[in-house]
Design an enzyme around this catalytic site. Sequence first.
Site, mmCIF file in Angstrom:
data_model
loop_
_atom_site.group_PDB
_atom_site.id
_atom_site.type_symbol
_atom_site.label_atom_id
_atom_site.label_comp_id
_atom_site.label_asym_id
_atom_site.label_seq_id
_atom_site.Cartn_x
_atom_site.Cartn_y
_atom_site.Cartn_z
ATOM 1 N N ASP A 131 0.768 -1.248 0.000
ATOM 2 C CA ASP A 131 0.000 0.000 0.000
ATOM 3 C C ASP A 131 0.804 1.306 0.000
ATOM 4 O O ASP A 131 1.763 1.432 0.758
ATOM 5 C CB ASP A 131 -0.864 0.085 1.265
ATOM 6 C CG ASP A 131 -1.554 -1.201 1.607
ATOM 7 O OD1 ASP A 131 -1.449 -2.170 0.852
ATOM 8 O OD2 ASP A 131 -2.215 -1.227 2.656
ATOM 9 N N ASP A 182 -5.293 0.986 9.567
ATOM 10 C CA ASP A 182 -5.237 1.884 8.407
ATOM 11 C C ASP A 182 -5.889 3.238 8.684
ATOM 12 O O ASP A 182 -6.781 3.689 7.952
ATOM 13 C CB ASP A 182 -5.865 1.217 7.166
ATOM 14 C CG ASP A 182 -5.291 -0.162 6.889
ATOM 15 O OD1 ASP A 182 -4.175 -0.433 7.373
ATOM 16 O OD2 ASP A 182 -5.945 -0.967 6.205
ATOM 17 N N GLN A 206 4.180 0.731 2.227
ATOM 18 C CA GLN A 206 4.468 -0.520 2.919
ATOM 19 C C GLN A 206 5.659 -1.188 2.234
ATOM 20 O O GLN A 206 5.702 -1.279 0.992
ATOM 21 C CB GLN A 206 3.249 -1.450 2.862
ATOM 22 C CG GLN A 206 2.078 -0.959 3.681
ATOM 23 C CD GLN A 206 2.322 -1.158 5.169
ATOM 24 O OE1 GLN A 206 2.127 -2.244 5.716
ATOM 25 N NE2 GLN A 206 2.749 -0.105 5.844
ATOM 26 N N GLU A 211 -10.461 -2.566 4.292
ATOM 27 C CA GLU A 211 -9.155 -2.008 4.636
ATOM 28 C C GLU A 211 -9.010 -0.611 4.029
ATOM 29 O O GLU A 211 -9.754 -0.227 3.126
ATOM 30 C CB GLU A 211 -8.024 -2.902 4.098
ATOM 31 C CG GLU A 211 -8.055 -4.331 4.625
ATOM 32 C CD GLU A 211 -6.877 -5.186 4.148
ATOM 33 O OE1 GLU A 211 -6.242 -5.807 5.005
ATOM 34 O OE2 GLU A 211 -6.626 -5.255 2.935
HETATM 35 C C1 FRU Z 1 -3.827 -3.676 2.819
HETATM 36 C C2 FRU Z 1 -3.192 -4.105 4.124
HETATM 37 C C3 FRU Z 1 -3.554 -3.105 5.219
HETATM 38 C C4 FRU Z 1 -2.432 -3.261 6.186
HETATM 39 C C5 FRU Z 1 -1.258 -3.504 5.281
HETATM 40 C C6 FRU Z 1 -0.213 -4.407 5.865
HETATM 41 O O1 FRU Z 1 -3.159 -4.124 1.705
HETATM 42 O O2 FRU Z 1 -3.610 -5.407 4.452
HETATM 43 O O3 FRU Z 1 -4.815 -3.310 5.783
HETATM 44 O O4 FRU Z 1 -2.269 -2.121 6.981
HETATM 45 O O5 FRU Z 1 -1.782 -4.093 4.104
HETATM 46 O O6 FRU Z 1 0.900 -4.473 5.042
#
Ligand code: FRU
Length: 540
Positions: free
Chosen positions: A70, A197, A86, A249
């Site tokens: 993300d 999130d 991420q 999410e």
């Molecule tokens: C979405 C997710 C989020 C989480 C992150 C972890 O792709 O699952 O909900 O914060 O990835 O990497």
Amino acid sequence: MNRSVIPYQKHAAVLLFCLSLIMACGPSDMEEEEAFDASRINQHMDEEVSFDERYRPQFHYTPKINWMNDPNGLVYHDGTFHLFHQYNPFGKQWGYMSWNHATSPDLVHWQHQPVAIPYGEEEEEAIYSGSAVVDHNNTSGFGDWTTAPIVAIYSSAYGGERPHQSQSLAYSTDGGETFQKYEGNPVLEFEDPDFRDPNVKWHDDIQKWIMVVALPLQYKVQFYSSDNLIDWEYLSDFGPAGAVSGIWECPDLFPLAVNGDPDNMKWVLHVDMNPGAIAGGSGSQFFVGDWDGQTFTADDSISEGEILWADYGTDFYAAISWNNVPEEDGRRLWLGWMNNWEYANEIPTDPWRSAMSIPRSVQLETIEDNIAVIQRPVEELQQLRGEAVQLNGRNLTEGNHLLTDDGISGKAYEVIVELEPVVSESVGLNVRESENQETVIGYDAVTGTVFVDRTQSGEDSFGEDFARRMDAPARLIDGKIKLHIFVDWSSVEVFINGGEQVITSRIFPDPGSTGVSLFADGGDASLAGLTFWPLESIWD
Ligand code: FRU
């Protein structure tokens, strides 16, 4: 344990259970070579990569090396667009979640930066997704009154003894170069361990920070308010609503002026869902409605069961919008993760994995008496255009018409095309074509949809159901369909009728598949016009 072993196609309940377990466990079972090593957190800064590896996108953001998911903390500050994301600093699969960082003056050219918020080894704290704000009034007290602090609000996903998620802060007083975790973390906890999130924005009318945050397994988001980013007060819940076949999410909430009219403001709530989205696996939905400072109420059309998919392709997830974009710019800008949890850990790229979509602006416009969410590629991308090739209107007899002799072929380009189906069953373009490969982008007059068919697009053996066709509902305007297409070394993005719908799809064609052709199936069609631009690489 890593996320690649999750049986995404299996029963939803099993999936949800697995996912929550994996999120709770963290990367404790990672392979040996991916062990945590603080000295290697910033290895990407020293790494020399060519940026012309097979499948390396040429005008989409990618990390130099390693795993990305993300976008996080999108924020504009002092002439710079910040893109955090991420990141696994140690390998090409999900794990040791940290926020990596890139900066851009123009949303197009990106400079890789050191990891901004690393995985916390001692407390087994994975840094999950979230947002970032510029705290102009220093409400948090993190600033020294000389420069406004940038505050990142993220989910701490604790492993070990405390397998749950809660919301935490990190702040920067040097314009985003370095971040410090707030010593009072976490600042917001909840009884449900799946709670993540956080997306925070300043609401000027009520002079408060508002957070929207997901309760994934409850198909809900929650709203909180704060005066200082540290103390949060619960406001309300929204959901379950719309699409709920997978966990929720990465929410975002923002106002938009309908047709640009500031006296007609509506609010857009964006929520992602995984799996079960329109094209399979993970995807994005919108709710359009009203926000009264406390509660979000979706317009009626939503309760009637209409789902507003942000993208009808497989590969647009976890999009969030940039905070603090100057008022004189006026755009709501965002981008998404161009991947899908169904196969994200397996896509055949090296030494990195995943890409971001191109940045888009989001608008609300009235179309046939309904308010529609419109997305357009940002104009800044036009600086990459090479010399245009234009084709005038012509009859398209049934069959394929290769455009190489017209000067139209390549691996990274942009096309705007208007087509009239006339009596054909489908009409469109084959891109990244060779003798045995093609990605088909067309209008299907039988179903009334625009589709991207990647069943012959190239490498697809890494994912059981990767080879598929995706369809978006599309109307003809004056008998024509208008497509704005971006093709890169491993993706296509199709904006339909000026952004009424979008289809984003990864493809993995051979480098030699460079052909472009127009086609009409089941009868003759007509080309109203086409413009093609090769796009130059953003990587020097
Ligand atoms: C979405 C997710 C989020 C989480 C992150 C972890 O792709 O699952 O909900 O914060 O990835 O990497």
